[in-house]
Design a protein around this motif. Structure first.
Motif, mmCIF file in Angstrom:
data_model
loop_
_atom_site.group_PDB
_atom_site.id
_atom_site.type_symbol
_atom_site.label_atom_id
_atom_site.label_comp_id
_atom_site.label_asym_id
_atom_site.label_seq_id
_atom_site.Cartn_x
_atom_site.Cartn_y
_atom_site.Cartn_z
ATOM 1 N N VAL A 277 0.857 -1.185 0.000
ATOM 2 C CA VAL A 277 0.000 0.000 0.000
ATOM 3 C C VAL A 277 0.893 1.234 0.000
ATOM 4 O O VAL A 277 1.696 1.414 0.922
ATOM 5 N N HIS A 278 0.762 2.046 -1.034
ATOM 6 C CA HIS A 278 1.549 3.284 -1.084
ATOM 7 C C HIS A 278 0.978 4.285 -0.079
ATOM 8 O O HIS A 278 -0.195 4.649 -0.150
ATOM 9 N N ILE A 279 1.797 4.721 0.873
ATOM 10 C CA ILE A 279 1.340 5.633 1.916
ATOM 11 C C ILE A 279 1.616 7.088 1.547
ATOM 12 O O ILE A 279 0.763 7.958 1.715
ATOM 13 N N GLY A 280 2.805 7.382 1.032
ATOM 14 C CA GLY A 280 3.149 8.759 0.686
ATOM 15 C C GLY A 280 4.626 8.879 0.386
ATOM 16 O O GLY A 280 5.263 7.918 -0.062
ATOM 17 N N TYR A 281 5.179 10.062 0.655
ATOM 18 C CA TYR A 281 6.595 10.328 0.409
ATOM 19 C C TYR A 281 7.198 11.027 1.635
ATOM 20 O O TYR A 281 6.500 11.716 2.375
ATOM 21 N N THR A 282 8.503 10.808 1.828
ATOM 22 C CA THR A 282 9.165 11.406 2.983
ATOM 23 C C THR A 282 10.380 12.225 2.550
ATOM 24 O O THR A 282 11.021 11.919 1.538
ATOM 25 N N ASP A 283 10.684 13.255 3.339
ATOM 26 C CA ASP A 283 11.879 14.065 3.122
ATOM 27 C C ASP A 283 13.082 13.498 3.875
ATOM 28 O O ASP A 283 14.193 13.981 3.700
ATOM 29 N N PHE A 284 12.858 12.493 4.714
ATOM 30 C CA PHE A 284 13.937 11.926 5.517
ATOM 31 C C PHE A 284 14.955 11.218 4.623
ATOM 32 O O PHE A 284 14.579 10.443 3.740
ATOM 33 N N SER A 285 16.226 11.463 4.898
ATOM 34 C CA SER A 285 17.285 10.721 4.205
ATOM 35 C C SER A 285 17.387 9.332 4.821
ATOM 36 O O SER A 285 16.785 9.043 5.870
ATOM 37 N N GLU A 286 18.173 8.449 4.199
ATOM 38 C CA GLU A 286 18.344 7.094 4.735
ATOM 39 C C GLU A 286 18.946 7.131 6.135
ATOM 40 O O GLU A 286 18.514 6.394 7.036
ATOM 41 N N CYS B 155 5.788 10.699 6.975
ATOM 42 C CA CYS B 155 5.069 11.484 5.963
ATOM 43 C C CYS B 155 3.712 11.988 6.430
ATOM 44 O O CYS B 155 2.902 12.430 5.601
ATOM 45 N N ASP B 156 3.434 11.901 7.738
ATOM 46 C CA ASP B 156 2.194 12.420 8.304
ATOM 47 C C ASP B 156 0.955 11.759 7.703
ATOM 48 O O ASP B 156 -0.082 12.394 7.522
ATOM 49 N N ARG B 157 1.070 10.492 7.382
ATOM 50 C CA ARG B 157 -0.064 9.723 6.859
ATOM 51 C C ARG B 157 -0.127 8.391 7.600
ATOM 52 O O ARG B 157 0.901 7.757 7.837
ATOM 53 N N ASP B 158 -1.346 7.967 7.943
ATOM 54 C CA ASP B 158 -1.525 6.751 8.725
ATOM 55 C C ASP B 158 -1.733 5.546 7.813
ATOM 56 O O ASP B 158 -2.016 5.685 6.615
ATOM 57 N N ILE B 159 -1.619 4.346 8.391
ATOM 58 C CA ILE B 159 -1.866 3.117 7.650
ATOM 59 C C ILE B 159 -3.372 2.883 7.564
ATOM 60 O O ILE B 159 -4.142 3.433 8.358
ATOM 61 N N PRO B 160 -3.849 2.064 6.613
ATOM 62 C CA PRO B 160 -5.288 1.767 6.532
ATOM 63 C C PRO B 160 -5.788 1.094 7.806
ATOM 64 O O PRO B 160 -5.101 0.259 8.402
ATOM 65 N N ALA B 161 -7.005 1.422 8.219
ATOM 66 C CA ALA B 161 -7.550 0.918 9.486
ATOM 67 C C ALA B 161 -7.689 -0.599 9.500
ATOM 68 O O ALA B 161 -7.535 -1.232 10.549
ATOM 69 N N TRP B 162 -7.970 -1.205 8.330
ATOM 70 C CA TRP B 162 -8.220 -2.653 8.303
ATOM 71 C C TRP B 162 -6.987 -3.458 8.682
ATOM 72 O O TRP B 162 -7.101 -4.605 9.140
ATOM 73 N N VAL B 163 -5.803 -2.873 8.520
ATOM 74 C CA VAL B 163 -4.570 -3.612 8.800
ATOM 75 C C VAL B 163 -4.473 -3.970 10.285
ATOM 76 O O VAL B 163 -3.963 -5.037 10.654
#
Length: 213
Positions: free
Chosen positions: A111-120, A158-166
């Motif tokens: 599931v694609h959640i989003g994108y992050t600015d954090f480096s590795e 990325c300030d996005r949560d995982i789907p509730a069903w998980v």
């Protein structure tokens, strides 16, 4: 004889009668929450979900599946499991490699959640910090499980949560407290985490592990 002038009043464009009550009928339609395209330098954040037993292929559709999840970012997947010691239960595996988790696990979907600015490097520092909360001896099926970790990790990345069903099992198990005792220990301590524990033991001092607090 004077001709009567007929004035035609143009009404605003409306798609249906409901529009007289609402600004637009579009407000009644569901809007898809599509991820925004990445900015330069951003990395994708992906949730990899696994079935934790073959019965999930029959029961997941009813919303009672048992799922494990990990977060994939910068080419690594991070997940959480339980063990008896007072240090991190977060471990790293090859993304979507169910064999590293053990025979009880089957990859289900990403599931694609989003994108992050954090480096590795920043991601690894974040994992270290989260490991203080998600210690092995603090694993709890209802309120501190692998899906609670991936939720906290995604929110931080990325300030996005995982789907509730998980993580629906956490709610179900709160209604059935003895459920955790019925689950195989391999689900709480996957093979990949056992390898991580062995590596930690070899790299630590000869003294016994810290007593859980």
């Amino acid at each position: 004889m004077m001709k009567k002038k007929i004035y035609i009043t143009r009404l605003p464009k409306q798609s249906c009668g409901i529009c007289t009550m609402f600004p637009s009928c579009m407000s009644l339609l569901p809007r898809r929450n599509e991820p925004r395209p990445p900015r330069p330098g951003q990395a994708p954040v992906v949730l990899n979900v696994y079935d934790m037993y073959w019965t999930n292929w029959y029961t997941a559709g009813a919303g009672v599946g048992v799922f494990h999840s990990g977060v994939q970012v910068h080419g690594s997947e991070w997940a959480y499991g339980g063990h008896p010691y007072a240090f991190t239960g977060v471990f790293e595996i090859t993304p979507r490699d169910e064999r590293e988790l053990g025979e009880q696990f089957r990859f289900r979907q990403s599931v694609h959640i989003g994108y992050t600015d954090f480096s590795e490097e920043e991601v690894r520092r974040l994992v270290t910090e989260l490991g203080k909360q998600f210690r092995g001896d603090r694993y709890h099926l209802m309120n501190n499980n692998c899906n609670h970790f991936t939720s906290a990790f995604c929110l931080a990345l990325c300030d996005r949560d995982i789907p509730a069903w998980v993580n629906r099992l956490a709610y179900v198990s709160s209604c059935v407290p003895f459920l955790q005792r019925c689950l195989p220990k391999e689900w709480l301590t996957p093979t990949a985490l056992q390898h991580s524990l062995a590596a930690h033991s070899r790299s630590s001092s000869p003294s016994s592990p810290t007593t859980p607090q």
